[in-house]
Design an enzyme around this catalytic site. Structure first.
Site, short mmCIF file in Angstrom:
data_model
loop_
_atom_site.label_atom_id
_atom_site.label_comp_id
_atom_site.label_asym_id
_atom_site.label_seq_id
_atom_site.Cartn_x
_atom_site.Cartn_y
_atom_site.Cartn_z
N ASN A 1 32.73 44.29 32.83
CA ASN A 1 33.41 43.28 32.00
C ASN A 1 34.32 42.48 32.93
O ASN A 1 35.35 42.97 33.36
CB ASN A 1 34.23 44.00 30.91
CG ASN A 1 35.12 43.03 30.14
OD1 ASN A 1 34.93 41.81 30.21
ND2 ASN A 1 36.09 43.58 29.40
N GLY B 1 43.09 48.87 32.49
CA GLY B 1 43.81 48.10 33.51
C GLY B 1 45.07 48.79 34.02
O GLY B 1 45.88 48.17 34.70
N HIS C 1 36.90 43.89 21.75
CA HIS C 1 37.65 44.42 22.90
C HIS C 1 39.14 44.44 22.55
O HIS C 1 39.63 43.57 21.83
CB HIS C 1 37.41 43.54 24.14
CG HIS C 1 37.97 44.15 25.38
ND1 HIS C 1 39.31 44.05 25.71
CD2 HIS C 1 37.40 44.89 26.36
CE1 HIS C 1 39.52 44.70 26.84
NE2 HIS C 1 38.38 45.22 27.26
N GLU D 1 41.68 43.61 24.08
CA GLU D 1 42.43 42.38 24.40
C GLU D 1 42.21 41.33 23.31
O GLU D 1 43.12 40.56 22.99
CB GLU D 1 42.01 41.86 25.79
CG GLU D 1 42.65 42.69 26.90
CD GLU D 1 41.86 42.78 28.19
OE1 GLU D 1 40.95 41.96 28.41
OE2 GLU D 1 42.14 43.69 28.98
N GLU E 1 37.39 52.82 24.28
CA GLU E 1 38.31 52.37 25.33
C GLU E 1 39.75 52.59 24.89
O GLU E 1 40.32 51.76 24.18
CB GLU E 1 38.09 50.88 25.59
CG GLU E 1 36.74 50.53 26.13
CD GLU E 1 36.79 49.24 26.93
OE1 GLU E 1 36.54 49.28 28.14
OE2 GLU E 1 37.12 48.20 26.36
N LYS F 1 36.03 39.84 32.30
CA LYS F 1 37.17 39.16 31.66
C LYS F 1 37.21 37.70 32.10
O LYS F 1 36.16 37.11 32.33
CB LYS F 1 38.46 39.93 31.95
CG LYS F 1 38.29 41.43 31.66
CD LYS F 1 39.55 42.20 31.54
CE LYS F 1 39.20 43.65 31.21
NZ LYS F 1 40.34 44.49 30.97
N SER G 1 39.92 52.03 33.27
CA SER G 1 40.20 52.42 34.66
C SER G 1 39.11 53.28 35.30
O SER G 1 39.40 54.19 36.07
CB SER G 1 41.56 53.12 34.76
OG SER G 1 42.59 52.23 34.38
P1 PGA Z 1 39.57 48.41 33.32
O1 PGA Z 1 39.10 47.57 32.01
O2 PGA Z 1 38.32 49.08 33.86
O3 PGA Z 1 40.14 47.38 34.24
O4 PGA Z 1 40.56 49.40 32.85
C1 PGA Z 1 38.17 48.08 31.11
C2 PGA Z 1 37.93 47.08 30.00
O5 PGA Z 1 38.86 46.36 29.64
O6 PGA Z 1 36.82 46.99 29.46
#
Ligand code: PGA
Length: 254
Positions: free
Chosen positions: A10, A173, A95, A97, A167, A12, A213
């Protein structure tokens, strides 16, 4: 029958079309021809160039969001058919976010899933609790509510297309990945929720990915768990070397 393994990057809001092309060219050949399912969720304007440069590979290109309408007066939005025409085969929906920053609700995400299925895009549906919800012991309640709200009224054929991604928001992140045991516990619970809604057979079919992560050295431990069928990778998917390592380490597990 064992479930397929998925590694989904992903990106982003990172990588222009040119950067996407350079990245895919830089991926290990073994990754581009991998036997496991390797997907990349890229920014809208990078879908077409990424799909073009991936033509002779097994990579699958997709989007990170879409609107729930077929078309209409929705300034700044994008429709599933537009993504499909650009070369997308799947779309991330719900997601954290999108939920947190843009206020998306389970009901809205459900409508997007229905539209994605109509438009021939495979929905990758994200769920997960935040730090406070986990601390307060609400993880299962939150997961059940999100899974039910997003998926409940889908028909069997639609549900067969769905990929679920667990998630935990506190792991995204932050560098604080869930341990393999903790993730497995949540995945088993998600599968139980699907069984309650759609029956045991469907629950056995639906791939459930872990995200938060994920790094090259944590992926094998996660994938060894019974109910973890793949990973959704944000930060570590931005570097073609690191992403290649994640794919190759995943391939060697199941
Ligand atoms: P990350 O993000 O691997 O940077 O923690 C995962 C995601 O948002 O799908």
């Amino acid at each position: 029958m064992p479930r397929e393994i998925y590694v989904i990057g992903n990106w982003k809001m990172y990588k222009t079309g040119q950067e996407a092309t350079d990245y895919i060219n830089a991926l290990d050949v073994a990754v581009k021809q991998s036997k496991i399912s390797v997907y990349l969720a890229v920014p809208f304007t990078s879908i077409h160039p990424a799909a073009q440069v991936s033509k002779e590979t097994h990579l699958v290109i997709g989007a990170q969001n879409m609107n729930d309408a077929r078309e209409g007066a929705f300034t700044g939005e994008i429709a599933g058919l537009m993504l499909k025409e650009a070369g997308a085969k799947f779309v991330l929906l719900g997601h954290s976010e999108r939920r947190r920053i843009f206020g998306e609700t389970d009901a809205f995400i459900h409508k997007k899933i229905v539209r994605a299925l109509k438009d021939g895009l495979r929905p990758v549906v994200c769920v997960g609790e935040d730090a406070q919800e986990r601390e307060e012991g609400l993880t299962e309640e939150v997961l059940k509510k999100q899974i039910t709200g997003c998926l409940e009224t889908l028909d069997v054929e639609g549900m067969k297309q769905v990929i679920l991604a667990y998630e935990p928001v506190w792991a995204i992140g932050t560098g604080k990945s869930a341990t393999a045991d903790l993730a497995e516990e949540a995945h088993a619970f998600c599968r139980q929720c699907i069984a309650q809604l759609f029956g045991e057979e469907m629950a056995e079919l639906v791939p459930i990915l872990y995200g938060g992560s994920v790094k090259p050295d944590t992926v094998a431990g996660l994938l060894k768990q019974t109910d973890i069928d793949g990973v959704l990778v944000g930060g570590a998917s931005l570097d073609p070397k690191m992403f290649s390592e994640i794919v190759l380490n995943s391939e060697s597990v199941k």
